[in-house]
Design a protein around this motif. Structure first.
Motif, short mmCIF file in Angstrom:
data_model
loop_
_atom_site.label_atom_id
_atom_site.label_comp_id
_atom_site.label_asym_id
_atom_site.label_seq_id
_atom_site.Cartn_x
_atom_site.Cartn_y
_atom_site.Cartn_z
N HIS A 10 0.84 -1.20 0.00
CA HIS A 10 0.00 0.00 0.00
C HIS A 10 0.87 1.24 0.00
N ASP A 11 0.49 2.13 -0.86
CA ASP A 11 1.12 3.46 -0.87
C ASP A 11 0.01 4.44 -0.53
N CYS A 12 -0.54 4.25 0.64
CA CYS A 12 -1.66 5.08 1.08
C CYS A 12 -1.14 6.32 1.78
N GLY A 13 -1.47 7.45 1.20
CA GLY A 13 -1.12 8.70 1.84
C GLY A 13 -2.12 9.02 2.93
N PRO A 14 -1.92 10.14 3.60
CA PRO A 14 -2.80 10.52 4.69
C PRO A 14 -4.28 10.64 4.28
N ARG A 15 -4.54 11.12 3.07
CA ARG A 15 -5.93 11.27 2.63
C ARG A 15 -6.61 9.91 2.50
N ARG A 16 -5.95 8.96 1.87
CA ARG A 16 -6.53 7.62 1.70
C ARG A 16 -6.69 6.95 3.06
N GLN A 17 -5.71 7.09 3.93
CA GLN A 17 -5.82 6.50 5.26
C GLN A 17 -7.01 7.08 6.01
N GLN A 18 -7.24 8.37 5.87
CA GLN A 18 -8.39 9.00 6.53
C GLN A 18 -9.70 8.47 5.96
N GLN A 19 -9.74 8.25 4.64
CA GLN A 19 -10.93 7.66 4.02
C GLN A 19 -11.20 6.27 4.60
N PHE A 20 -10.17 5.47 4.72
CA PHE A 20 -10.32 4.13 5.30
C PHE A 20 -10.79 4.24 6.75
N LEU A 21 -10.16 5.12 7.51
CA LEU A 21 -10.50 5.29 8.92
C LEU A 21 -11.99 5.65 9.07
N ASN A 22 -12.45 6.59 8.27
CA ASN A 22 -13.86 7.00 8.33
C ASN A 22 -14.79 5.89 7.86
N HIS A 23 -14.45 5.26 6.75
CA HIS A 23 -15.33 4.22 6.18
C HIS A 23 -15.51 3.05 7.14
N PHE A 24 -14.41 2.59 7.73
CA PHE A 24 -14.46 1.42 8.59
C PHE A 24 -14.78 1.78 10.05
N LYS A 25 -14.95 3.08 10.32
CA LYS A 25 -15.32 3.57 11.65
C LYS A 25 -14.31 3.16 12.73
N CYS A 26 -13.04 3.33 12.38
CA CYS A 26 -11.95 3.02 13.32
C CYS A 26 -11.49 4.30 14.02
N LEU A 27 -10.70 4.12 15.07
CA LEU A 27 -10.25 5.25 15.88
C LEU A 27 -8.80 5.65 15.65
N ARG A 28 -7.96 4.67 15.34
CA ARG A 28 -6.54 5.01 15.15
C ARG A 28 -5.94 4.11 14.08
N ILE A 29 -4.83 4.57 13.53
CA ILE A 29 -4.11 3.84 12.49
C ILE A 29 -2.86 3.22 13.08
N VAL A 30 -2.62 1.96 12.74
CA VAL A 30 -1.39 1.26 13.11
C VAL A 30 -0.71 0.89 11.79
N GLU A 31 0.44 1.48 11.54
CA GLU A 31 1.16 1.22 10.28
C GLU A 31 2.28 0.21 10.50
N ASN A 32 2.57 -0.53 9.44
CA ASN A 32 3.68 -1.49 9.43
C ASN A 32 3.61 -2.47 10.60
N TRP A 33 2.42 -2.97 10.87
CA TRP A 33 2.22 -3.93 11.96
C TRP A 33 3.03 -5.18 11.69
N ASP A 34 3.70 -5.70 12.71
CA ASP A 34 4.59 -6.86 12.55
C ASP A 34 3.90 -8.20 12.75
N GLY A 35 2.62 -8.20 13.05
CA GLY A 35 1.89 -9.45 13.26
C GLY A 35 1.86 -9.90 14.70
N ASP A 36 2.65 -9.28 15.54
CA ASP A 36 2.72 -9.68 16.95
C ASP A 36 2.34 -8.58 17.92
N ALA A 37 2.54 -7.34 17.54
CA ALA A 37 2.24 -6.23 18.45
C ALA A 37 0.76 -6.26 18.82
#
Length: 73
Positions: A10-37
């Motif tokens: 994904h090459d999601c910039g801040p605008r796309r991330q905000q669209q995802f955040l709003n659409h999915f009704k989430c509260l915060r973004i976690v980038e580059n998750w390692d699968g364990d955090a």
């Protein structure tokens, strides 16, 4: 609150991330998750690889499917 994991290249910039955040009704973004955090309800998680394990009450989508869902409203 939903927990949503979006995987793939994904090459999601801040605008796309905000669209995802709003659409999915989430509260915060976690980038580059390692699968364990630790994650919490309301997280919108971006990771390169599809998670190796299942998560209860979690939506797991490819970047392509997430973009299509947001665009099709």
């Amino acid at each position: 609150m939903p927990l949503v994991i979006v995987y793939g290249s994904h090459d999601c910039g801040p605008r796309r991330q905000q669209q995802f955040l709003n659409h999915f009704k989430c509260l915060r973004i976690v980038e580059n998750w390692d699968g364990d955090a630790p994650l919490r309800n309301g997280d919108l998680v971006f990771t390169k690889n599809k998670p190796a394990r299942d998560f209860a009450h979690t939506r797991v989508l490819s970047v392509e499917n997430a973009k299509a869902e947001v665009c099709n409203g």
